[in-house]
Write a protein that holds these residues in place. Structure first.
Motif, short mmCIF file in Angstrom:
data_model
loop_
_atom_site.label_atom_id
_atom_site.label_comp_id
_atom_site.label_asym_id
_atom_site.label_seq_id
_atom_site.Cartn_x
_atom_site.Cartn_y
_atom_site.Cartn_z
N GLY A 1 -17.87 -25.64 16.18
CA GLY A 1 -17.33 -26.28 15.12
C GLY A 1 -18.08 -25.80 13.99
O GLY A 1 -18.31 -26.63 12.68
N ASP A 2 -18.34 -24.79 13.85
CA ASP A 2 -19.37 -23.62 12.61
C ASP A 2 -18.73 -22.66 11.59
O ASP A 2 -19.01 -21.80 11.15
CB ASP A 2 -20.78 -23.13 13.36
CG ASP A 2 -21.42 -22.67 12.43
OD1 ASP A 2 -21.55 -23.45 11.03
OD2 ASP A 2 -22.11 -22.05 12.84
N ARG A 3 -16.69 -23.09 11.72
CA ARG A 3 -16.12 -22.23 11.32
C ARG A 3 -16.44 -22.08 10.05
O ARG A 3 -16.09 -23.58 9.64
CB ARG A 3 -15.61 -21.89 11.55
CG ARG A 3 -14.93 -20.88 13.35
CD ARG A 3 -15.42 -19.31 13.02
NE ARG A 3 -14.03 -18.72 12.09
CZ ARG A 3 -12.90 -18.66 12.89
NH1 ARG A 3 -12.38 -18.74 13.67
NH2 ARG A 3 -11.89 -18.13 11.69
N MET B 1 -27.16 -21.76 17.46
CA MET B 1 -26.92 -20.81 18.20
C MET B 1 -27.18 -18.75 17.77
O MET B 1 -26.05 -18.87 16.52
CB MET B 1 -25.74 -21.17 19.00
CG MET B 1 -25.65 -19.67 20.37
SD MET B 1 -24.09 -19.93 21.17
CE MET B 1 -24.88 -21.48 22.03
N LYS B 2 -28.07 -18.84 17.65
CA LYS B 2 -28.12 -17.01 16.94
C LYS B 2 -27.33 -16.27 17.61
O LYS B 2 -27.36 -15.97 18.62
CB LYS B 2 -29.63 -16.56 17.07
CG LYS B 2 -30.29 -17.68 16.79
CD LYS B 2 -31.81 -17.40 15.76
CE LYS B 2 -32.48 -16.81 17.51
NZ LYS B 2 -33.89 -16.45 17.26
N LEU B 3 -26.27 -15.67 16.93
CA LEU B 3 -25.63 -14.73 17.04
C LEU B 3 -25.94 -12.95 17.54
O LEU B 3 -27.30 -12.89 16.06
CB LEU B 3 -24.08 -14.77 17.19
CG LEU B 3 -23.32 -16.10 17.14
CD1 LEU B 3 -22.21 -16.28 16.35
CD2 LEU B 3 -23.40 -16.34 18.81
N ALA B 4 -25.72 -11.97 18.09
CA ALA B 4 -26.31 -10.97 17.43
C ALA B 4 -25.36 -9.89 18.85
O ALA B 4 -24.39 -10.33 19.38
CB ALA B 4 -27.67 -10.08 18.92
N PHE B 5 -25.37 -8.86 18.67
CA PHE B 5 -24.38 -7.89 19.29
C PHE B 5 -25.28 -6.14 19.64
O PHE B 5 -25.92 -6.13 18.86
CB PHE B 5 -23.09 -7.27 18.14
CG PHE B 5 -23.69 -6.94 17.12
CD1 PHE B 5 -23.29 -5.25 17.65
CD2 PHE B 5 -23.56 -7.56 15.98
CE1 PHE B 5 -22.77 -4.84 16.10
CE2 PHE B 5 -23.75 -6.23 14.58
CZ PHE B 5 -23.38 -5.40 14.74
N ASP C 1 -14.33 -11.10 16.55
CA ASP C 1 -13.23 -11.91 17.52
C ASP C 1 -14.24 -12.54 18.25
O ASP C 1 -14.11 -14.00 18.85
CB ASP C 1 -12.70 -10.74 17.93
CG ASP C 1 -11.87 -11.75 19.31
OD1 ASP C 1 -10.51 -12.48 19.37
OD2 ASP C 1 -11.97 -11.79 20.80
N PHE C 2 -15.15 -11.93 18.94
CA PHE C 2 -16.48 -13.15 19.22
C PHE C 2 -17.01 -14.00 18.47
O PHE C 2 -17.12 -15.30 19.01
CB PHE C 2 -17.09 -11.71 19.43
CG PHE C 2 -18.53 -12.82 20.68
CD1 PHE C 2 -18.75 -13.06 21.65
CD2 PHE C 2 -20.02 -12.58 19.74
CE1 PHE C 2 -19.39 -13.35 22.55
CE2 PHE C 2 -20.90 -13.44 20.50
CZ PHE C 2 -20.63 -14.04 21.62
N SER C 3 -17.45 -13.41 17.45
CA SER C 3 -18.14 -14.36 15.98
C SER C 3 -16.96 -15.78 16.48
O SER C 3 -18.04 -16.99 16.26
CB SER C 3 -18.60 -13.95 15.03
OG SER C 3 -17.67 -13.08 14.37
N ASN C 4 -15.71 -15.61 15.71
CA ASN C 4 -15.29 -16.93 15.68
C ASN C 4 -15.18 -17.11 16.74
O ASN C 4 -14.98 -18.54 16.95
CB ASN C 4 -13.92 -15.42 15.25
CG ASN C 4 -13.91 -15.05 13.92
OD1 ASN C 4 -14.56 -15.90 12.54
ND2 ASN C 4 -13.09 -14.17 13.24
N ALA C 5 -14.74 -16.66 18.01
CA ALA C 5 -14.76 -18.20 19.27
C ALA C 5 -15.78 -18.66 19.25
O ALA C 5 -15.81 -19.90 19.77
CB ALA C 5 -14.28 -16.95 20.37
N ILE C 6 -16.49 -18.03 19.37
CA ILE C 6 -17.81 -18.85 19.29
C ILE C 6 -18.56 -19.99 18.44
O ILE C 6 -18.87 -20.80 18.10
CB ILE C 6 -19.77 -18.10 19.69
CG1 ILE C 6 -19.53 -17.47 20.93
CG2 ILE C 6 -21.17 -19.26 19.28
CD1 ILE C 6 -19.45 -17.98 22.60
N ARG C 7 -18.25 -19.30 17.06
CA ARG C 7 -18.12 -20.71 16.01
C ARG C 7 -16.43 -21.72 16.06
O ARG C 7 -17.43 -23.02 15.49
CB ARG C 7 -17.98 -19.42 14.91
CG ARG C 7 -19.64 -19.08 14.44
CD ARG C 7 -19.42 -18.56 13.23
NE ARG C 7 -21.18 -18.19 12.67
CZ ARG C 7 -21.73 -16.77 12.94
NH1 ARG C 7 -20.25 -16.09 13.35
NH2 ARG C 7 -22.08 -16.62 13.05
N ASP C 8 -15.76 -21.28 16.62
CA ASP C 8 -14.91 -22.62 17.33
C ASP C 8 -15.57 -23.37 18.34
O ASP C 8 -15.20 -24.63 17.68
CB ASP C 8 -13.33 -21.54 17.12
CG ASP C 8 -12.84 -21.01 16.55
OD1 ASP C 8 -12.80 -21.62 15.33
OD2 ASP C 8 -11.74 -20.29 16.73
#
Length: 284
Positions: A271-273, A1-5, A261-268
């Protein structure tokens, strides 16, 4: 999943600060909306004709993509000349997108105006979308956001299908569609055939307002868990963009808090932290 803001979340930052933030907080892309306090992206110094090549080289060197250029364009006006002006504004942003290597611009359907009917507003928006699409650069598409009186997935998809052009796509704003009454699971199925981009944030209702207030992950009514499951089930390979509406809500958390906060929540959830930093909470 590619993350942007979206830079709506850090509206006072300049482009260099935006790119540094993307690298620091683990984002692969940036969605342009505000820079240095202004929403006038075509008028930004970094995008002036004499500087655009340097800016694009800078982005390439830093390894950060511009995944979408956001406009303020709405196609709901009763006055046809105003709608035509909005079409031209969209095309100006499409030209900027081409210069930056961005594949998409964002536009709104928005609000049914006094004296207008829903069906005719829907048809005006569809006609404007088609008019934009027919004049778009070959490498850029135009995407309608689930927004305003057309925030329900079914309503936005109906407009896209009436426009009936291969370059007309859809942006699924998950919080908007949930606030309008959609479930995440059903909305995902409806938007899938036209989906080009996703906006995601947690949010909660505010008494006396039709607009939900953005909140940190796990503090509102937009389930990141359900969203991640739905997105995975779609086999979607585009960007999931965090649209933290700091420009409109200066009272909400600063980007230095909200972006990680957002990127950490999604990666949690994925399972990608790779670190042990705690975030404020993972979506329900």
């Amino acid at each position: 999943m590619k993350l942007a803001f979206s830079t709506l979340g850090c509206p006072d930052w300049d482009l260099a600060e935006v790119i540094a933030g993307a690298r620091k907080y683990g984002y692969a892309g940036v969605e342009l909306r505000a820079l240095k306090g202004s929403l006038d992206l075509p008028g930004c110094d970094d995008f002036a004709a004499e500087r655009i090549a340097t800016t694009r080289e800078f982005l390439k060197r830093e390894g950060i993509e511009i995944c979408c250029v956001d406009t303020s364009c709405t196609f709901h006006a009763v006055d046809a000349s105003e709608r035509a002006a909005q079409v031209n504004m969209a095309l100006d942003h499409a030209d900027l997108a081409t210069k930056l290597g961005a594949p998409l611009i964002r536009v709104f359907p928005d609000k049914i105006q006094p004296g207008a009917q829903r069906e005719e507003t829907r048809d005006w928006v569809a006609a404007c979308l088609r008019a934009v699409a027919e004049r778009m650069p070959i490498d850029v598409d135009v995407a309608l956001e689930t927004h305003g009186d057309f925030a329900r997935a079914e309503a936005a998809v109906e407009i896209v299908e009436i426009a009936n052009h291969r370059k007309v796509k859809l942006i699924w704003d998950v919080a908007n569609s949930v606030a309008a009454g959609d479930t995440i699971e059903s909305a995902a199925e409806i938007v899938q055939p036209h989906l080009a981009h996703i906006h995601l944030r947690d949010a909660k209702p505010v008494s006396g307002s039709e607009h939900w207030l953005p909140v940190l992950a796990g503090c509102g009514r937009v389930s990141f868990t359900d969203a991640v499951v739905a997105i995975r089930n779609l086999n979607y390979d585009g960007y999931v963009s965090f649209e933290w509406e700091k420009y409109w809500h200066p009272e909400i958390e600063e980007p230095e808090i909200a972006l990680p906060d957002f990127s950490n929540a999604i990666r949690d959830l994925l399972g990608d932290r790779s670190d042990a930093t705690e975030c404020s909470g993972v979506g329900k």
